[in-house]
Each structure stands twice: as C-alpha cells, then as structure tokens.
Enzyme design. Structure first.
Site, PDB file in Angstrom:
ATOM      1  N   GLU A 135       0.952  -0.894  -0.308  1.00 50.82           N
ATOM      2  CA  GLU A 135       0.266  -0.179  -0.469  1.00 50.82           C
ATOM      3  C   GLU A 135       1.105   1.315   0.203  1.00 50.82           C
ATOM      4  OE1 GLU A 135      -1.159  -1.472   4.025  1.00 50.82           O
ATOM      5  OE2 GLU A 135      -1.169   0.682   4.496  1.00 50.82           O
ATOM      6  N   LYS A 187       2.572   4.620   0.936  1.00 55.79           N
ATOM      7  CA  LYS A 187       3.272   4.646   1.937  1.00 55.79           C
ATOM      8  C   LYS A 187       3.161   6.383   2.278  1.00 55.79           C
ATOM      9  CE  LYS A 187       7.030   4.846   5.330  1.00 55.79           C
ATOM     10  NZ  LYS A 187       7.216   6.994   5.926  1.00 55.79           N
ATOM     11  N   ASP A 223       2.487  10.422   2.930  1.00 56.54           N
ATOM     12  CA  ASP A 223       3.466  11.180   3.707  1.00 56.54           C
ATOM     13  C   ASP A 223       2.637  12.733   4.572  1.00 56.54           C
ATOM     14  OD1 ASP A 223       5.758  12.669   4.298  1.00 56.54           O
ATOM     15  OD2 ASP A 223       6.905  12.959   2.139  1.00 56.54           O
ATOM     16  N   TYR A 268      -5.035   2.361   8.772  1.00 54.70           N
ATOM     17  CA  TYR A 268      -3.762   1.607   8.095  1.00 54.70           C
ATOM     18  C   TYR A 268      -3.058   0.753   9.006  1.00 54.70           C
ATOM     19  CZ  TYR A 268      -0.106   5.243   8.979  1.00 54.70           C
ATOM     20  OH  TYR A 268       0.312   5.920   9.499  1.00 54.70           O
ATOM     21  N   LYS A 320      10.988   2.549  -0.289  1.00 53.22           N
ATOM     22  CA  LYS A 320      11.248   4.083  -0.530  1.00 53.22           C
ATOM     23  C   LYS A 320      11.182   4.355  -1.696  1.00 53.22           C
ATOM     24  CE  LYS A 320      10.940   6.853   2.459  1.00 53.22           C
ATOM     25  NZ  LYS A 320      11.686   6.587   4.375  1.00 53.22           N
ATOM     26  N   CYS A 368      16.550  44.740 -19.619  1.00 49.52           N
ATOM     27  CA  CYS A 368      15.251  44.072 -19.964  1.00 49.52           C
ATOM     28  C   CYS A 368      14.393  43.499 -21.233  1.00 49.52           C
ATOM     29  CB  CYS A 368      14.555  45.226 -19.627  1.00 49.52           C
ATOM     30  SG  CYS A 368      13.014  44.590 -19.160  1.00 49.52           S
ATOM     31  N   CYS A 416      10.938  45.556 -22.615  1.00 51.95           N
ATOM     32  CA  CYS A 416      11.068  46.385 -22.962  1.00 51.95           C
ATOM     33  C   CYS A 416      12.530  47.321 -22.915  1.00 51.95           C
ATOM     34  CB  CYS A 416      10.410  47.185 -21.830  1.00 51.95           C
ATOM     35  SG  CYS A 416      11.426  47.792 -20.369  1.00 51.95           S
ATOM     36  N   CYS A 475      15.508  46.091 -14.077  1.00 48.09           N
ATOM     37  CA  CYS A 475      14.903  46.730 -15.242  1.00 48.09           C
ATOM     38  C   CYS A 475      14.177  48.823 -14.587  1.00 48.09           C
ATOM     39  CB  CYS A 475      13.850  46.251 -15.559  1.00 48.09           C
ATOM     40  SG  CYS A 475      13.009  46.779 -16.957  1.00 48.09           S
ATOM     41  N   CYS A 514       7.606  49.031 -18.598  1.00 49.89           N
ATOM     42  CA  CYS A 514       7.554  47.723 -18.874  1.00 49.89           C
ATOM     43  C   CYS A 514       6.509  46.845 -19.339  1.00 49.89           C
ATOM     44  CB  CYS A 514       9.679  47.026 -17.704  1.00 49.89           C
ATOM     45  SG  CYS A 514       9.213  45.353 -18.152  1.00 49.89           S
TER      46      CYS A 514
HETATM   47  S1  IVH Z   1       2.471   1.263   9.194  1.00 47.70           S
HETATM   48  C1  IVH Z   1       3.928  -0.862  12.804  1.00 47.70           C
HETATM   49  N1  IVH Z   1       1.666   2.362   7.373  1.00 47.70           N
HETATM   50  O1  IVH Z   1       5.174   5.346   8.056  1.00 47.70           O
HETATM   51  C2  IVH Z   1       4.177  -0.183  11.646  1.00 47.70           C
HETATM   52  N2  IVH Z   1       2.802   3.001   7.662  1.00 47.70           N
HETATM   53  O2  IVH Z   1       8.506   5.245   8.620  1.00 47.70           O
HETATM   54  C3  IVH Z   1       3.082   1.331  11.546  1.00 47.70           C
HETATM   55  N3  IVH Z   1       3.257   5.698   7.623  1.00 47.70           N
HETATM   56  O3  IVH Z   1       5.050   5.898  11.992  1.00 47.70           O
HETATM   57  C4  IVH Z   1       2.690   2.192  10.089  1.00 47.70           C
HETATM   58  N4  IVH Z   1       2.354   5.651   5.567  1.00 47.70           N
HETATM   59  O4  IVH Z   1       3.311   7.407  10.011  1.00 47.70           O
HETATM   60  C5  IVH Z   1       2.437   2.319   7.136  1.00 47.70           C
HETATM   61  N5  IVH Z   1       0.294   2.750   4.616  1.00 47.70           N
HETATM   62  C6  IVH Z   1       0.732   2.570   5.694  1.00 47.70           C
HETATM   63  C7  IVH Z   1       1.989   4.240   6.398  1.00 47.70           C
HETATM   64  C8  IVH Z   1       2.299   4.516   7.720  1.00 47.70           C
HETATM   65  C9  IVH Z   1       2.224   5.750   6.315  1.00 47.70           C
HETATM   66  C10 IVH Z   1       3.951   5.917   8.443  1.00 47.70           C
HETATM   67  C11 IVH Z   1       3.358   6.199   9.454  1.00 47.70           C
HETATM   68  C12 IVH Z   1       5.059   5.864   9.775  1.00 47.70           C
HETATM   69  C13 IVH Z   1       5.895   5.724   9.655  1.00 47.70           C
HETATM   70  C14 IVH Z   1       7.275   4.735   9.847  1.00 47.70           C
END
Ligand code: IVH
Length: 691
Positions: free
Chosen positions: A110, A112, A114, A220, A308, A413, A416, A431, A437
């Site tokens: 899934e 990750k 941010d 999640y 990552k 410039c 102009c 300028c 201009c």
């Molecule tokens: S699972 C014990 N699932 O990533 C593990 N974390 O680098 C629980 N994060 O602290 C985390 N998306 O803030 C999980 N789909 C996802 C995530 C996720 C973002 C973040 C979360 C965590 C950090 C770890």
C-alpha cells in the site's frame, strides 16, 4: 502575599486533580495562566516567594501546549528498503524467521502516505482520544483537533469495545496550494510542503484553526483492541473501511517479492497523478497470526517494511535560459529544460536565482557546485524538494557541448529594452523601465488588486492578464480599472460580449470596482507596490502624514536630501533610507507620478487616523497571542496601531507588552522568560478604553 498563598492553593489542587485523580478541572491554558501569574508576582516581589512555589516544581505540571498521552501500545516506525534486492531480502528474512517457505507467505502492499501518524482511541464506539506519535511511547493529546477532521468518525457502530485506529493525517495537493495562497495573502509564512502543512494544522493549540484546515485521514493500522478485527491485514483494513474509516484504494494483496515489486512500480507510476504525497510503498505480512509471531525489533516491526522511492533527482538538458521580470523589475533567470520526470512530476523549468548562482557562487561569493557555472546546452541534474520550484543540483561538464559559452547576464530588460542594472550589494539585476515595462506593469497590477491592496471582487490575476492585452478595454495601469465602466459604455464591443463574460458578470465587476473608489490612504500606498514599501510601512507612513495631499507634497520636497521633508520622512519610526529613497523615486519619475495622479483623481482617498502619541502604548511593540473573546484579532491589532503601537507576530527582547488570551502557548512562555510584561484581554481593554 495573600495572592501567592491563594495561587499556591489553587495550583496545588490543580496538580492533584491532574496527576492523581486524572481528572483535571482546569484547562491547560488556565493552569498555565495561573502559573505564569504566580511567577510574575515572584519576579516582582522575590522576597515573597514561597518555599512550596509552583515555579520550582519540575515535571509535576503539564507542559505548555498539549497534554501528553502514553500510548497503550507503542507507535513504531518502519524499516526501509531502497533497492529491489532489499525487498527480496525482506521476504527471505520473514520466511526464515518463521521457518516457512516464501511461497507460503503473502503480503499487502500500500502507498506510504507522507503525512503524520495519528492514533484514535474509541471506547464503546465513541472517539475518546486522539494522539500524535510523539516519541513512539508518549504522544500529544490532539483530541479536540482530530474531531475537526471530516474523515475521522466520531462514532462507530459495531466496533470492538476498545479500538485504537492508527493512520496518517495528510493534506491534499489542492488543499495545500489553497492554504498557502491564503497564508501568503495574510502575510503568513507559506508551508514548505503538504506534510508540514498537515502537521502544523493538526498541532494547533487552537482547535478552531485546525477546523479551518482541510485535513484528511487514511486508516492503515491499529493499536490496542479488545477483540481482533480480523484474521488478516487485508480483512482488518476492510473491516476498518466498513466501520467508516477511509482506507487507501491502492492496497493490494501480493504473493511474494516479485509481486510486491510489481505493485511498487504500479504505485510509483501513479504517484504524479495522486492527489496527495506518498514517499514509498509499505509491505506488511498479511496473516495476523504470523505478524504476532514475527513481532518487533527495538523500534520497527519484523513483519513490515517501507520500500522508499528514490530521491527526487533527474538529469536533463538545459535548452535555454529565459529571464522573467517581476513587479519591482527584478530579472529572474529560469532554466528551460528538456522535460524530465522528477519524482513522478514532469519538470521543464528550474529556477536559476541570479547572475552569481549561474556563475557558480552564492550571494556571499562562496563556491557552489564546486564553482561550476551553468551554460545553455549543459547536461544538468534537477531536483525537487517538496513542492517548491525545481532547482539545479549539479552540472556534468564532461557533457558540455564545445560551443557552449559562459552565460552573459543581460544588461537590458528583455521585456522593454530598458537598462537592467545590478546595484552594488544587490544580487539581482533590475529593469529600470518602471511602468513602461509591460512585465512590471502587469505584475504591479496583479499586486494592486490583491487582497491586502484594493481587493476587488472578480478582478484577480487571471482577469488582469486578460484585460492587460485587451484591445478595446485594456487595463495597463491602475487608473484604467476605474475608467473601465465608462470606456465600456463608449465601446462597440462591450465586456458583456466578450468570451467568459455576460451582462450580469460585467455589471457585477463594475459595481465591485465602484465599491473600492473610497479607499484608505495606507491601503492605497501599499497597493502602489513601491519597492520596499510593504503593508506595515504603508500604515506607518499614512499614520504620520494623515492626508494623501500632505504626503505627496512631502515626497516632492524630499527629492532634496537636505530638505526638512527628507528628514521628516526618515524620522518616521520604521522608515529607513532605502525605503525613503524608493518612495521619493516613485514620485520623482514622471511616468510613475503621472500614473499615480491619473489613479488618484478616480478615487476618494480617506485620511489615515492620526498616530496617537499620548496613548500608553504609543511607540510600543505589542504582541497578541491566544484567543481574544471580546474582539477579533484584526480589531485588536487595528486598535493598537491606531494608538501608535506596533504589532509584531512574535515575542522578542524588543516586545514591550504581550496580550495573552486563553490558549496562549509558547509566546507567553517566551515573554515570561524574557520578563516581558503580560496582560490578559480585560487588562488590554482597561488599558485602551476611553482613549
Ligand atoms: S504502518 C508498525 N502504513 O510511515 C508500523 N505506516 O516510517 C505501523 N506511514 O510512522 C506503520 N503510510 O507515520 C504504515 N500505509 C502505511 C503508512 C505508514 C505512512 C508512516 C507512519 C509511520 C511511518 C514509518
């Protein structure tokens, strides 16, 4: 002494309620205010300080800001994988740990997200607590704030008696952009990226601010549970979804490392089109019994890892260097690149800042990129840091075409043809064409109609661009806005017949323009967009001269730097030589002066309120913090300024007085530390009433 005894009593009781009974009767801010008052009295009368003073009790009291929450189960982070090989290592490790064959273990994959993680605790289906991750063991209590997130359910039906749902709070790209626009319009610092914006919005001491910020939440994971949610990760997430949580639709069940990597590629390919930032893909063992067996290392689970995305860097050709001209005439070089995907986003422009930067030096003359200059035709490495304009990280001089020559910064410039000069000590070429201009003119017009300037409904940057090039109904200088209606009546091709306009929208615009003919002196001055003359300075200047006529007369005389008018201008607190010269220049240049005159005849300029000098706050620097209950912040600020005070956004040694309402946080603490006098809203009202 009596007061200190009373405070000691109240604070003592509050400490007991908070720590022993776990049932605080005072809010954190009420508690902090009492403690502060205690400390202030002690500072003034050190001889009266009690032996049991609350000021000396460390750790007993809740810290300022949020109260702390100990997580029932720690909130952990994730191990990382960067290369495909590391994904294979992860699945092998898991299999080996369990003594199973890799073929027997499936995983979920899934995105990750941010953002920042949040733990939501439900008891009997009711949301009772929300906490940030903090250090993993203890987080911050952000319950009131989390209640304002639309995708956080307040009430669950059919949930386990105790359920801690964990997930990520984030802000979408669109909401982030809108928030930053608002921040900038309000003169507040924009957020660097959606993650910071989400964190800054969730961690607001004033929950009503969080309520105005468009935060979202993906569930999640989970913490404490009174009964299992399901047998597998995949089913548990589905259960959370059926309970009303938003779960990520890109979550997939995968049979092994190869399938995980395929899903990673799929998500990576969609990254640029997602509405929110992601920085990788999270893999989790699907069978919850296996997760249980795998358990945790010190800070990370063995059953999950984060794959990552690589750093957002890419190499491409620099095809050309263009110059953009801004409102104050600054020439900004822009690299035109062969389009390249940087972290999922197609990039075709990058900023080159200024002449020094192109030559391989920073503004202090120190080398950057090892002193390598940037040339048209170069092979350059581009990077994207968050959502900001891409920059050039490096140049590969081995790929430099033989004919590539050093870039010569233009001295005219490009818009102009006027001279573009770089003043001593300035990194930027400007300028000198002023309003002749077209680039400066259009940028100035955009500023003129912006929110803190004329703020004309229905006339924003987009409309300015359209009118600027319009043949019959052109707006090329501010005055043209106010003659638009008359010119429209005289025209054959009226605004209402132009694309995107109808009779109603045209009339609405004319009315909105008429509405702004009456304008305050300070607003008008700020709207002119004179270099170095910002909103605050405009107010100070207007407050000093009071009438527009007097101000203009003074500017004409101030051309002579030996004149009294020049001395008077410099005498205004907050006006330095640089600003004064810039002001005088605006009224000296014929083009600009005539353009201002044409504008002013269309307006009714209201006098500024005389900056009062005999009020107790005249000349003082004030800071407001916390919630004001009897007036809006804007009103309090305007009042203070009309009494001759300066209102600052942050507390420093220069602050004379802090007005702290409920919920005051770090500013109040800082003021106390610096010994800055602090009063509450009633104290403020007493101080200024009747003035
Ligand atoms: S699972 C014990 N699932 O990533 C593990 N974390 O680098 C629980 N994060 O602290 C985390 N998306 O803030 C999980 N789909 C996802 C995530 C996720 C973002 C973040 C979360 C965590 C950090 C770890």
């Amino acid at each position: 002494m009596k007061e200190l005894a009373r405070l000691a009593d109240v604070l003592n009781k509050a400490n007991q309620d908070y720590h022993r009974l776990d049932a605080p009767k005072l809010s954190d801010s009420e508690y902090d205010a009492l403690k502060r008052r205690n400390r202030e009295i002690e500072i003034r009368f050190p001889e009266l300080k009690r032996a049991d003073s609350a000021s000396d009790q460390v750790g007993a009291a809740p810290s300022e800001g949020f109260s702390k929450v100990k997580h029932a189960q720690p909130m952990l982070s994730l191990g990382n994988a960067f290369e495909d090989a590391e994904v294979h290592e992860f699945t092998e490790r898991v299999a080996k740990f369990l003594g199973l064959s890799e073929a027997d273990i499936s995983f979920t994959a899934e995105p990750k997200i941010d953002g920042l993680s949040l733990s939501l605790r439900y008891e009997q289906g009711k949301l009772v607590q929300a906490a940030t991750r903090g250090d993993g063991a203890v987080g911050e209590n952000v319950t009131a704030n989390a209640r304002n997130i639309a995708s956080v359910p307040q009430q669950l039906v059919g949930a386990p008696e105790v359920l801690e749902v964990r997930g990520e709070v984030y802000m979408s790209h669109a909401d982030f952009a809108a928030l930053n626009e608002l921040q900038e319009a309000n003169g507040d610092k924009p957020f660097a990226n959606p993650r910071n914006a989400a964190a800054g919005s969730l961690r607001q001491l004033d929950a009503s601010i969080t309520a105005k910020r468009p935060l979202e939440f993906f569930a999640y994971a989970w913490g404490e549970l009174s009964e299992p949610l399901a047998g597998t990760q995949d089913e548990a997430i589905k259960r959370l979804k059926s309970l009303g949580f938003v779960t990520n639709p890109l979550t997939r069940l995968c049979a092994g490392a190869e399938a995980l990597i395929a899903q990673y590629r799929l998500i990576e390919a969609q990254r640029a089109t997602l509405a929110y930032d992601i920085d990788g893909v999270v893999y989790k063992v699907n069978d919850l019994a296996l997760q249980e067996r795998l358990g945790f290392r010190a800070t990370t689970p063995r059953w999950a890892t984060a794959h990552k995305f690589p750093a957002e860097l890419a190499w491409t050709w620099l095809e050309a260097i263009d110059i953009q001209v801004g409102r104050t005439g600054a020439l900004s070089p822009v690299a035109r690149l062969t389009p390249v995907t940087v972290g999922g986003v197609v990039v075709s422009n990058a900023t080159l800042h200024n002449e020094n930067y192109i030559s391989g030096f920073d503004n202090k003359g120190a080398e950057i990129r090892g002193g390598k200059d940037i040339r048209v035709g170069d092979w350059v490495q581009v990077y994207r840091a968050g959502d900001v304009i891409p920059k050039i990280a490096d140049v590969d001089v081995t790929k430099r075409p033989a004919e590539a020559s050093k870039y010569e910064f233009p001295d005219v410039c490009p818009e102009c043809g006027s001279a573009a000069v770089r003043e001593v000590g300035d990194a930027v070429h400007r300028c000198t064409g002023g309003l002749i201009c077209p680039a400066q003119a259009v940028e100035k017009l955009k500023h003129f109609v912006s929110r803190k300037a004329f703020d004309i409904d229905g006339l924003g940057a987009k409309q300015i661009e359209m009118f600027f090039t319009d043949e019959g109904l052109g707006i090329r200088e501010p005055a043209d806005i106010f003659t638009l209606k008359t010119r429209d009546s005289a025209q054959m091709t009226k605004l209402k017949n132009r694309e995107g306009w109808g009779a109603r929208s045209a009339d609405k615009l004319f009315d909105a323009i008429d509405d702004k003919r009456r304008i305050g002196f300070a607003r008008l001055l700020f709207a002119l967009g004179i270099r170095h003359v910002g909103e605050q300075a405009s107010k100070l200047i207007a407050g000093h001269f009071v009438t527009w006529t007097r101000f203009v007369a003074a500017m004409e005389q101030a051309c002579d730097e030996t004149s009294e008018a020049w001395a008077e201008l410099l005498n205004i607190d907050g006006v330095g030589e640089v600003m004064a010269r810039s002001l005088v220049l605006a009224f000296k240049q014929e083009h600009e002066r005539e353009s201002i005159e044409r504008l002013v005849v269309e307006l009714e300029v209201q006098d500024a309120e005389q900056a009062s000098s005999d009020s107790p706050v005249a000349g003082k620097t004030l800071v407001f913090t916390g919630t004001l209950e009897k007036m809006t912040r804007a009103e309090a600020k305007a009042r203070a300024e009309s009494l001759g005070a300066k209102v600052a956004g942050s507390v420093s040694a220069k602050t004379d007085l802090l007005i702290a309402g409920p919920g005051a946080g770090s500013k109040a603490k800082k003021a106390a530390d610096l010994g800055v006098e602090t009063i509450d809203e009633d104290g403020w009202i007493n101080l200024v009433s009747g003035l």
